[in-house]
Motif scaffolding. Structure first.
Motif, mmCIF file in Angstrom:
data_model
loop_
_atom_site.group_PDB
_atom_site.id
_atom_site.type_symbol
_atom_site.label_atom_id
_atom_site.label_comp_id
_atom_site.label_asym_id
_atom_site.label_seq_id
_atom_site.Cartn_x
_atom_site.Cartn_y
_atom_site.Cartn_z
ATOM 1 N N LEU A 1 0.827 -1.206 0.000
ATOM 2 C CA LEU A 1 0.000 0.000 0.000
ATOM 3 C C LEU A 1 0.861 1.256 0.000
ATOM 4 C CD1 LEU A 1 -2.878 -1.007 2.460
ATOM 5 C CD2 LEU A 1 -2.922 -0.952 -0.032
ATOM 6 N N ALA A 2 1.997 1.219 0.706
ATOM 7 C CA ALA A 2 2.897 2.382 0.716
ATOM 8 C C ALA A 2 3.492 2.621 -0.665
ATOM 9 C CB ALA A 2 3.995 2.180 1.755
ATOM 10 N N VAL A 3 3.922 1.539 -1.334
ATOM 11 C CA VAL A 3 4.476 1.678 -2.687
ATOM 12 C C VAL A 3 3.399 2.182 -3.644
ATOM 13 C CG1 VAL A 3 5.404 0.379 -4.636
ATOM 14 C CG2 VAL A 3 6.261 -0.051 -2.334
ATOM 15 N N ASN A 4 2.190 1.677 -3.502
ATOM 16 C CA ASN A 4 1.090 2.127 -4.361
ATOM 17 C C ASN A 4 0.809 3.618 -4.148
ATOM 18 O OD1 ASN A 4 -1.082 1.012 -6.228
ATOM 19 N ND2 ASN A 4 -2.311 2.144 -4.768
ATOM 20 N N ALA A 5 0.869 4.055 -2.872
ATOM 21 C CA ALA A 5 0.671 5.481 -2.577
ATOM 22 C C ALA A 5 1.818 6.314 -3.141
ATOM 23 C CB ALA A 5 0.548 5.686 -1.070
ATOM 24 N N ARG A 6 3.062 5.817 -3.014
ATOM 25 C CA ARG A 6 4.219 6.541 -3.565
ATOM 26 C C ARG A 6 4.074 6.765 -5.061
ATOM 27 N NH1 ARG A 6 9.277 2.927 -4.400
ATOM 28 N NH2 ARG A 6 7.826 2.329 -6.080
ATOM 29 N N ASP A 7 3.631 5.742 -5.797
ATOM 30 C CA ASP A 7 3.505 5.856 -7.241
ATOM 31 C C ASP A 7 2.391 6.802 -7.651
ATOM 32 O OD1 ASP A 7 5.548 4.052 -7.401
ATOM 33 O OD2 ASP A 7 4.250 2.304 -7.778
ATOM 34 N N ALA A 8 1.476 7.133 -6.728
ATOM 35 C CA ALA A 8 0.394 8.076 -7.035
ATOM 36 C C ALA A 8 0.791 9.509 -6.729
ATOM 37 C CB ALA A 8 -0.863 7.700 -6.250
ATOM 38 N N GLY B 1 -2.306 11.772 -3.072
ATOM 39 C CA GLY B 1 -2.007 11.634 -4.486
ATOM 40 C C GLY B 1 -3.154 12.031 -5.390
ATOM 41 N N CYS B 2 -3.076 11.516 -6.622
ATOM 42 C CA CYS B 2 -4.003 11.942 -7.669
ATOM 43 C C CYS B 2 -5.397 11.357 -7.504
ATOM 44 C CB CYS B 2 -3.455 11.568 -9.042
ATOM 45 S SG CYS B 2 -3.120 9.808 -9.242
ATOM 46 N N GLY C 1 -8.129 13.708 -7.642
ATOM 47 C CA GLY C 1 -7.562 14.941 -7.104
ATOM 48 C C GLY C 1 -7.597 15.067 -5.602
ATOM 49 N N HIS C 2 -8.161 14.073 -4.891
ATOM 50 C CA HIS C 2 -8.287 14.181 -3.435
ATOM 51 C C HIS C 2 -7.666 12.984 -2.695
ATOM 52 C CE1 HIS C 2 -11.407 16.923 -4.926
ATOM 53 N NE2 HIS C 2 -11.193 17.606 -3.811
ATOM 54 N N GLY C 3 -6.787 12.264 -3.350
ATOM 55 C CA GLY C 3 -6.071 11.208 -2.668
ATOM 56 C C GLY C 3 -6.906 9.954 -2.452
#
Length: 889
Positions: free
Chosen positions: A628-635, A676-677, A726-728
């Motif tokens: 989940l952290a890697v997925n958030a980083r890529d966003a 993120g996006c 646009g709101h994470g």
């Protein structure tokens, strides 16, 4: 010379009285005749209203039955012919719907496998409602029959149920008894002697009240059948019965659809002469009273002379004037004396006064009865759940409280307004079209749906039906409205639940497929890794093939990691469950995450001081947080923040929308959010599907979130995601709370000793190992490695072959090395079969699946060892040695 008619005073008085009494007599006759006519018209109208009410009641119940049967037909239990579930559902339905005399379901051949009240198995294949439902594949009505258990006349309605592939799975039906019409008729204000007739399409009388009960199940006269089954679906006519009595008949044809033939006709007949007998009697009595009064007055006039008559006549005139002014208690004031003309005239006047007073008293009684009848109808209209309105020239002239409740307006706010003012603008043309067709007696739907604008501005879905009536002498329509808003909301919720079920089934199917693929990959990778390691060790480190073999081994190990992810998604990986504190696991992962997410992303961790304990696999929880952290980083390519929080939560009630929350219970909640996006709704619906990714080609396998989903589900937890463009994004992970304490940390297992450095013990040197594996490459590689180490090896392709080898010769066995899942006899069953002959036999299970079945069913004296495919030759040697020497890693 003036000439006149020479008559005596008596004659003049007699003539005057005759002239005076004649208009009064005519008025009485005309008033009585008009009252008779009005009474007959009221009787006709009441008969029509009663018939219309019964027909509307029947349509409402049949429509409810249709919706019920259609809903039941979509349930999997009826598509699969599940008798127990069907009986339980039928019992609950009949308890809540006492109007259902029976309810049941038959399979595609017409054999009843569930019904209520419960009956023995029987066939309905020959019943009309079964055959029609199968033929039309739609809602159908059957012939009238006597109930098997109640003996009452019952009509059945049926609806077919279909399997997922469209084939017929069976037919559901529900039975209504015709006695329910009697109860509705008893609520009307129709006079005594009113009869109810229910006629089937063949003209047979199937239900009746009153004297017609003696004609049950007899065919009605042809003329009567022609009228009630004419093209006019409802109507009123006057007909004399076999005894010559005149009856007003009002009938309604009952149909399933606008185009279908009637399956029953309801006819209410009211006896005209019996109902109007009191009015005839009043007219006769009044006429008799007037005649007697006129006769007595004539006799008085005949014997009265000029002398002494003027004053009494004056008194009579005065009294008559006061009587005419409404003083019904006034009398002439002359002592009645039958011996004198004036006395008899006084008596006649007083008698007339008594008659007028009595008639007025009767009129008041009749008005009271009329008001009471109107009040009964008012109570019915005020208490029915349907909204009722009278519409004339587009305006509302009458509304009941239910319609006020549906619309939100007070009755005074609705009266006089145009109906279209309260109809949604998109539905007005449809409502106007159907209303005009109904007024013109053209074809129009019996019921139609539209949106009614509530006073608060919201729209409410309603179902409406119209009936033509006369209102105060002008054409009008009687409108019945049912609020469908809650039912449509329930249908929408049911569609959401079905969509969630389909998604769950699709994910489960993909999981099973992925698990099978991972199992087959593990079977292929095991010999690749084993033979490559053997080849690597068989050549020198300077050999040119060494680099090639190392590359093969590296690729095989990478494929091994990929199968672990696939097994995690399919929930078939081996879990090392223990009681954990999630805060400790998150803290431990925090140090690893910072270099992983990069310097441009801020990591925020906010943990609850007292977090509930959970039962989980520590390494798998670390995998979830890292993915989940890697997925958030890529966003967050331009940087941002990742926030990890934990807290305890109690879900008191299950969330009505299963997309948004877990079922009730106590959970430890971990939320991982990013700035993120975000994602749109389409992406959100697919994020947990395997191999779905929004990343560029070559930058993602599409297994990260699928693996997270599989791990959480294998831990019996729940994961939900909230996001918008646009709101994470926020991932919420719910893990069930457990009671217990955190165990002391166990020492890490020793690394496998290289095969060359492992020294065989005396027990190992004399050990005989039975290797059973249905995959030939895996079996041959395993046998080669163990033989190379000096073990005595017996191999078999299946459990059956292994048992045959043991039976043929006296074989010494110390260890069974067996695959868990094999065609025929599996590994556990093979061990159980060998154990009586080899009570000290040890076992090592080898599998590409999880090992949870081993712990539950293993029956040996020593604990069973497990080796997960694919494995290295060093791991194989170490676990075999531990199994033989009774040591654990």
């Amino acid at each position: 010379m003036r000439h006149g008619i020479n008559l005596s005073v008596r004659s003049l008085i007699l003539l005057s009285l005759a002239v005076a009494f004649l208009p009064f007599f005519l008025i009485v006759i005309y008033t009585g005749w008009e009252r008779l006519h009005d009474s007959k018209e009221n009787l006709r109208t009441n008969c029509e209203v009663a018939a219309t009410t019964l027909a509307s009641f029947e349509r409402t119940e049949v429509s409810a039955a249709r919706q019920l049967l259609a809903s039941l037909g979509s349930i999997g239990a009826f598509q699969d012919n599940n008798q127990d579930t069907a009986l339980r559902i039928f019992a609950e339905i009949t308890m809540r719907n006492p109007q259902f005399m029976s309810i049941g379901v038959a399979d595609a051949q017409g054999i009843v496998y569930a019904s209520h009240p419960h009956q023995t198995v029987f066939s309905v294949a020959a019943r009309k409602y079964f055959k029609d439902a199968v033929r039309s594949r739609d809602f159908s009505a059957g012939d009238l029959v006597r109930g098997r258990t109640t003996g009452l006349p019952t009509i059945h309605f049926s609806y077919p149920s279909f399997k997922g592939d469209g084939t017929l799975s069976g037919v559901l039906w529900v039975g209504f008894d015709l006695k329910r019409f009697d109860k509705m008729l008893s609520l009307s204000a129709l006079p005594a002697g009113t009869r109810l007739s229910v006629v089937e399409p063949e003209g047979m009388l199937v239900h009746a009240t009153g004297i017609l009960e003696s004609r049950l199940y007899q065919k009605m006269p042809a003329a009567y059948i022609a009228k009630v089954f004419s093209k006019e679906r409802q109507g009123t006519f006057v007909q004399r019965d076999a005894e010559g009595d005149e009856y007003i008949h009002s009938y309604h044809q009952l149909r399933l659809t606008d185009r279908s033939e009637p399956y029953l006709v309801i006819d209410i007949s009211v006896p005209v002469e019996q109902s109007l007998a009191s009015a005839h009697l009043k007219l006769l009595r009044n006429s008799l009273f007037i005649g007697i009064a006129a006769l007595l007055a004539g006799l008085v006039a005949w014997f009265t002379g000029e002398i002494g008559i003027v004053a009494p006549i004056h008194k009579l005139a005065t009294a008559a004037h006061r009587l005419g002014e409404g003083e019904l208690t006034v009398r002439c004031g002359i002592k009645p004396n039958q011996k004198t003309d004036i006395g008899r005239l006084a008596w006649a006047f007083d008698t007339m006064g008594d008659a007028v007073a009595k008639r007025e008293e009767e009129r008041l009684v009749n008005e009271k009865a009329l008001r009471e009848g109107e009040e009964r109808y008012r109570q019915i209209l005020d208490n029915v759940l349907e909204g009722v309105a009278v519409i004339r020239e587009g305006g509302l002239y009458f509304v009941n409280p239910s319609l006020s409740k549906i619309s939100g307006y007070e009755t005074r706010e609705l009266i006089g307004q145009e109906l279209l003012d309260f109809v949604h603008s998109d539905d007005r043309d449809m409502v106007v079209t159907y209303h005009r067709r109904r007024l013109a007696k053209e074809r129009a739907p019996d019921t139609f749906e539209f949106r009614l604008v509530h006073k608060n501005g919201t729209s409410r879905w309603v179902s409406a039906s119209e009936v033509l009536i006369a209102w105060k002498g002008s054409p009008a329509t009687l409108l019945f409205i049912i609020d469908l808003t809650e039912r449509k909301a329930a249908e929408n919720d049911r569609e959401k639940l079905q969509e969630r079920l389909r998604l769950s089934e699709r994910m489960e199917a993909i999981g099973r497929l992925a698990g099978g693929i991972a199992h087959d990959l593990n079977n292929m990778l095991t010999p690749i890794i084993g033979y490559t390691e053997m080849a690597t060790r068989a050549i020198s480190t300077t050999d040119k093939l060494r680099a090639t073999l190392d590359s093969i081994l590296d690729c095989a190990n990478r494929a091994k990691d990929l199968t672990k992810q696939i097994l995690a998604f399919s929930r078939r990986q081996v879990l090392q469950l223990q009681v954990l504190n999630l805060n400790s696991e998150i803290t431990a992962m925090g140090r690893m995450l910072k270099p992983l997410i990069g310097e441009n992303i801020r990591l925020e961790v906010k943990l609850s001081e007292e977090i509930w304990l959970v039962r989980a696999d520590s390494s798998q929880i670390h995998q979830v947080i890292m993915n989940l952290a890697v997925n958030a980083r890529d966003a967050m390519l331009s940087g941002g923040a990742i926030r990890i929080t934990s807290r305890n939560t109690v879900v008191a009630e299950s969330c009505p929308d299963i997309h948004k929350g877990p079922p009730k219970g106590e959970f430890a909640l971990v939320e991982i959010s990013d700035t993120g996006c975000g994602m749109d709704a389409v992406t959100l619906s697919k994020i947990f599907e395997p191999f779905f990714t929004t990343k560029e080609r070559g930058k993602g396998t599409g297994l990260g979130l699928a693996t997270v989903y599989g791990i959480i589900k294998q831990h019996e937890g729940f994961i939900y995601v909230r996001s918008s463009v646009g709101h994470g994004t926020t991932f919420s992970i719910y893990l069930p709370r457990v009671q217990g304490t955190i165990p002391d940390a166990e020492p890490a297992p020793p690394a496998p000793v290289p095969m060359e450095q492992h020294q065989l013990t005396p027990d190992e040197l004399s050990a005989t190992i039975l290797v059973v594996e249905d995959e030939q490459p895996v079996r041959e590689m395993t046998v080669a490695v163990l033989k190379q180490r000096g073990y005595n090896i017996i191999s078999a392709e299946s459990g059956e072959e292994a048992l045959e080898i043991v039976r043929e010769g006296q074989v010494k066995l110390d260890l069974l090395v067996s695959d868990v899942i094999m065609p025929g006899i599996n590994g556990r069953e093979l061990f159980d079969a060998l154990l009586p002959s080899y009570p000290n036999l040890k076992v090592l299970y080898v599998s590409g699946y999880a090992a949870n079945i081993i712990g539950e069913y293993h029956t040996g004296k020593t604990p069973a060892m497990h080796l997960q495919k694919p494995f290295s030759i060093d791991s194989l040697i170490q676990v075999v040695a531990q199994s033989i020497t009774n040591t654990t890693a």
